[in-house]
Design a protein around this motif. Structure first.
Motif, PDB file in Angstrom:
ATOM      1  N   ARG A   8       0.821  -1.210   0.000  1.00  0.00           N
ATOM      2  CA  ARG A   8       0.000   0.000   0.000  1.00  0.00           C
ATOM      3  C   ARG A   8       0.859   1.266   0.000  1.00  0.00           C
ATOM      4  N   ALA A   9       1.991   1.214   0.707  1.00  0.00           N
ATOM      5  CA  ALA A   9       2.868   2.380   0.781  1.00  0.00           C
ATOM      6  C   ALA A   9       3.700   2.553  -0.486  1.00  0.00           C
ATOM      7  N   GLY A  10       3.719   1.518  -1.361  1.00  0.00           N
ATOM      8  CA  GLY A  10       4.463   1.613  -2.606  1.00  0.00           C
ATOM      9  C   GLY A  10       5.836   0.994  -2.568  1.00  0.00           C
ATOM     10  N   LEU A  11       6.121   0.166  -1.557  1.00  0.00           N
ATOM     11  CA  LEU A  11       7.409  -0.528  -1.474  1.00  0.00           C
ATOM     12  C   LEU A  11       7.286  -1.877  -2.167  1.00  0.00           C
ATOM     13  N   ARG A  17       5.859  -3.550  16.995  1.00  0.00           N
ATOM     14  CA  ARG A  17       5.508  -3.873  18.373  1.00  0.00           C
ATOM     15  C   ARG A  17       5.706  -2.692  19.313  1.00  0.00           C
ATOM     16  N   THR A  18       6.420  -1.646  18.855  1.00  0.00           N
ATOM     17  CA  THR A  18       6.716  -0.509  19.726  1.00  0.00           C
ATOM     18  C   THR A  18       6.010   0.774  19.309  1.00  0.00           C
ATOM     19  N   LEU A  19       5.592   0.881  18.027  1.00  0.00           N
ATOM     20  CA  LEU A  19       4.986   2.117  17.534  1.00  0.00           C
ATOM     21  C   LEU A  19       3.462   2.032  17.511  1.00  0.00           C
ATOM     22  N   GLU A  20       2.833   3.188  17.677  1.00  0.00           N
ATOM     23  CA  GLU A  20       1.394   3.279  17.465  1.00  0.00           C
ATOM     24  C   GLU A  20       1.100   3.074  15.976  1.00  0.00           C
ATOM     25  N   PRO A  21      -0.123   2.615  15.634  1.00  0.00           N
ATOM     26  CA  PRO A  21      -0.422   2.340  14.215  1.00  0.00           C
ATOM     27  C   PRO A  21      -0.166   3.525  13.285  1.00  0.00           C
ATOM     28  N   GLY A  22      -0.549   4.732  13.708  1.00  0.00           N
ATOM     29  CA  GLY A  22      -0.337   5.907  12.860  1.00  0.00           C
ATOM     30  C   GLY A  22       1.137   6.182  12.634  1.00  0.00           C
ATOM     31  N   ASP A  23       1.945   6.067  13.692  1.00  0.00           N
ATOM     32  CA  ASP A  23       3.385   6.291  13.571  1.00  0.00           C
ATOM     33  C   ASP A  23       4.019   5.216  12.691  1.00  0.00           C
ATOM     34  N   PHE A  24       3.546   3.982  12.832  1.00  0.00           N
ATOM     35  CA  PHE A  24       4.097   2.895  12.024  1.00  0.00           C
ATOM     36  C   PHE A  24       3.783   3.123  10.543  1.00  0.00           C
ATOM     37  N   ARG A  25       2.554   3.540  10.257  1.00  0.00           N
ATOM     38  CA  ARG A  25       2.167   3.799   8.866  1.00  0.00           C
ATOM     39  C   ARG A  25       2.988   4.947   8.270  1.00  0.00           C
ATOM     40  N   GLN A  26       3.232   5.997   9.065  1.00  0.00           N
ATOM     41  CA  GLN A  26       4.041   7.112   8.591  1.00  0.00           C
ATOM     42  C   GLN A  26       5.481   6.681   8.320  1.00  0.00           C
ATOM     43  N   GLU A  36       5.531   4.995   4.985  1.00  0.00           N
ATOM     44  CA  GLU A  36       5.441   5.993   3.911  1.00  0.00           C
ATOM     45  C   GLU A  36       6.777   6.701   3.712  1.00  0.00           C
ATOM     46  N   LYS A  37       7.481   6.986   4.827  1.00  0.00           N
ATOM     47  CA  LYS A  37       8.802   7.615   4.735  1.00  0.00           C
ATOM     48  C   LYS A  37       9.797   6.680   4.050  1.00  0.00           C
ATOM     49  N   LEU A  38       9.710   5.383   4.378  1.00  0.00           N
ATOM     50  CA  LEU A  38      10.577   4.404   3.722  1.00  0.00           C
ATOM     51  C   LEU A  38      10.284   4.315   2.223  1.00  0.00           C
ATOM     52  N   ALA A  39       8.995   4.398   1.865  1.00  0.00           N
ATOM     53  CA  ALA A  39       8.622   4.336   0.446  1.00  0.00           C
ATOM     54  C   ALA A  39       9.199   5.528  -0.325  1.00  0.00           C
ATOM     55  N   LEU A  40       9.161   6.711   0.272  1.00  0.00           N
ATOM     56  CA  LEU A  40       9.738   7.895  -0.371  1.00  0.00           C
ATOM     57  C   LEU A  40      11.256   7.749  -0.506  1.00  0.00           C
ATOM     58  N   TYR A  41      11.874   7.217   0.541  1.00  0.00           N
ATOM     59  CA  TYR A  41      13.322   7.023   0.542  1.00  0.00           C
ATOM     60  C   TYR A  41      13.746   6.064  -0.575  1.00  0.00           C
ATOM     61  N   LYS A  42      12.900   5.041  -0.846  1.00  0.00           N
ATOM     62  CA  LYS A  42      13.228   4.023  -1.845  1.00  0.00           C
ATOM     63  C   LYS A  42      12.612   4.318  -3.213  1.00  0.00           C
ATOM     64  N   LEU A  43      12.120   5.525  -3.405  1.00  0.00           N
ATOM     65  CA  LEU A  43      11.352   5.850  -4.609  1.00  0.00           C
ATOM     66  C   LEU A  43      12.108   5.512  -5.891  1.00  0.00           C
ATOM     67  N   ASP A  44      13.384   5.867  -5.975  1.00  0.00           N
ATOM     68  CA  ASP A  44      14.166   5.626  -7.189  1.00  0.00           C
ATOM     69  C   ASP A  44      15.210   4.538  -7.002  1.00  0.00           C
TER      70      ASP A  44
END
Length: 342
Positions: free
Chosen positions: A156-159, A175-184, A187-195
């Protein structure tokens, strides 16, 4: 119809468009909101709210005006496409109005999505959705995301791909992050791996994972495990200022040293012992823990666990009068000194 726990994530990501309604309930509002957001987006698409195909009704408003839900599901939108009526923060007081709307629902009407807090098995609202043939009830628990769910979130995030160690890293992070933080974070990883066509690595997950008090708690425990006595005091002061409790530190230290003891006691050596830990340890931390287990040895680790058990009993004692964070600091210094002994 009641959804099994393993079915909830899959159903919220792709709800049945022909169903009359969906109830999402649970004790954690953030987790409920995450599933509600998923389900609504899947039903009406990214432009649905902008095209006024989503109608929101607060539970308190529905109590004052029970006919509002019936009117909303039957209303015709200006834009074509599926519609959703979202009833937020509902309870048993709204069950009668929701039951009437479900009974009157016909194909082409707006689907009813209801969110609620924790509901007991005897709840009227819960029984309504669990017993309805064209509705679903999804209980949201505080369990961390499983591997299947993480892989779905990656897509879903594009990875496009992730190594096995990266999946282990994300599993531990979930196991340590809240769902919203984990999803963000995804998304940050997907942007980092975009190219970058290479699969996501554990090192990349580690570099982009959000910093937290958990990381600083780990840092002071690592300092004790590696006999870096000079770092313990400043880290303890910072954690105390952030509101971290001595009991929480004691629990985290016990968990870490028990893992080291299991690794050091493994008949095939610390390396095999670390590999057998559950949940798995990944990336540079795995190598670090193996070095710690070798340096300590099983005998000294057993002594460390006895020190930690004594501290834990003292912290939880009703007769404890000494400052608890000072006690925890002294314990970590004792561990560092124990590790430094030859």
């Amino acid at each position: 119809m009641k959804l099994a726990a393993r079915e909830v994530a899959r159903y919220c990501a792709a709800p049945d468009p022909q169903a009359a309604g969906l109830l999402i309930y649970g004790a954690d509002p953030m987790r409920v909101a995450h599933r509600r957001q998923q389900a609504v987006a899947a039903l009406i698409g990214p432009e649905g709210e902008g095209e006024m195909r989503l109608t929101r009704i607060a539970g308190a408003d529905l109590r004052r005006d029970p006919a509002a839900l019936m009117d909303a599901i039957k209303a015709q939108g200006f834009f074509p496409g599926a519609r959703v009526v979202l009833v937020e923060d509902a309870g048993d007081g709204q069950a009668e109005a929701i039951a009437a709307a479900l009974d009157a629902w016909r194909p082409g009407d707006a689907q009813i999505v209801v969110t609620a807090g924790q509901l007991k098995p005897a709840s009227k609202l819960r029984k309504l959705f669990e017993g309805h043939q064209s509705a679903r009830a999804a209980a949201i628990y505080d369990d961390p995301p499983g591997r299947e769910e993480i892989q779905a979130e990656l897509v879903r995030a594009g990875l496009s791909g992730a190594s096995g160690e990266a999946l282990d890293a994300l599993f531990a992070l979930g196991r340590t992050l809240e769902p919203g933080d984990f999803r963000q974070t995804l998304e940050k990883l997907a942007l980092y791996k975009l190219d970058d066509p290479a699969p996501l690595s554990a090192g990349e997950v580690s570099r982009l994972a959000p910093a937290s008090t958990e990381a600083e708690a780990d840092a002071v425990i690592e300092a004790a495990a590696e006999a870096r006595e000079g770092e313990i005091g400043p880290l303890i002061q910072r954690l105390a200022a952030q509101g971290v409790t001595p009991v929480r530190l004691s629990i985290a230290a016990g968990r870490h040293f028990r893992a080291l003891y299991r690794a050091a006691s493994d008949p095939e050596g610390p390396g095999k012992g670390i590999a057998r830990l559950r949940p798995p340890v990944w990336g540079p931390r795995r190598d670090r823990m193996e070095r710690q287990a070798r340096a300590w040895g099983a005998e000294r680790l057993q002594a460390a666990l006895e020190v930690l058990a004594e501290t834990d009993r003292t912290l939880r004692s009703a007769n404890q009068t000494a400052p608890q964070m000072a006690l925890m600091e002294r314990t970590l210094l004792r561990l560092a000194h124990l590790r430094g002994r030859r």
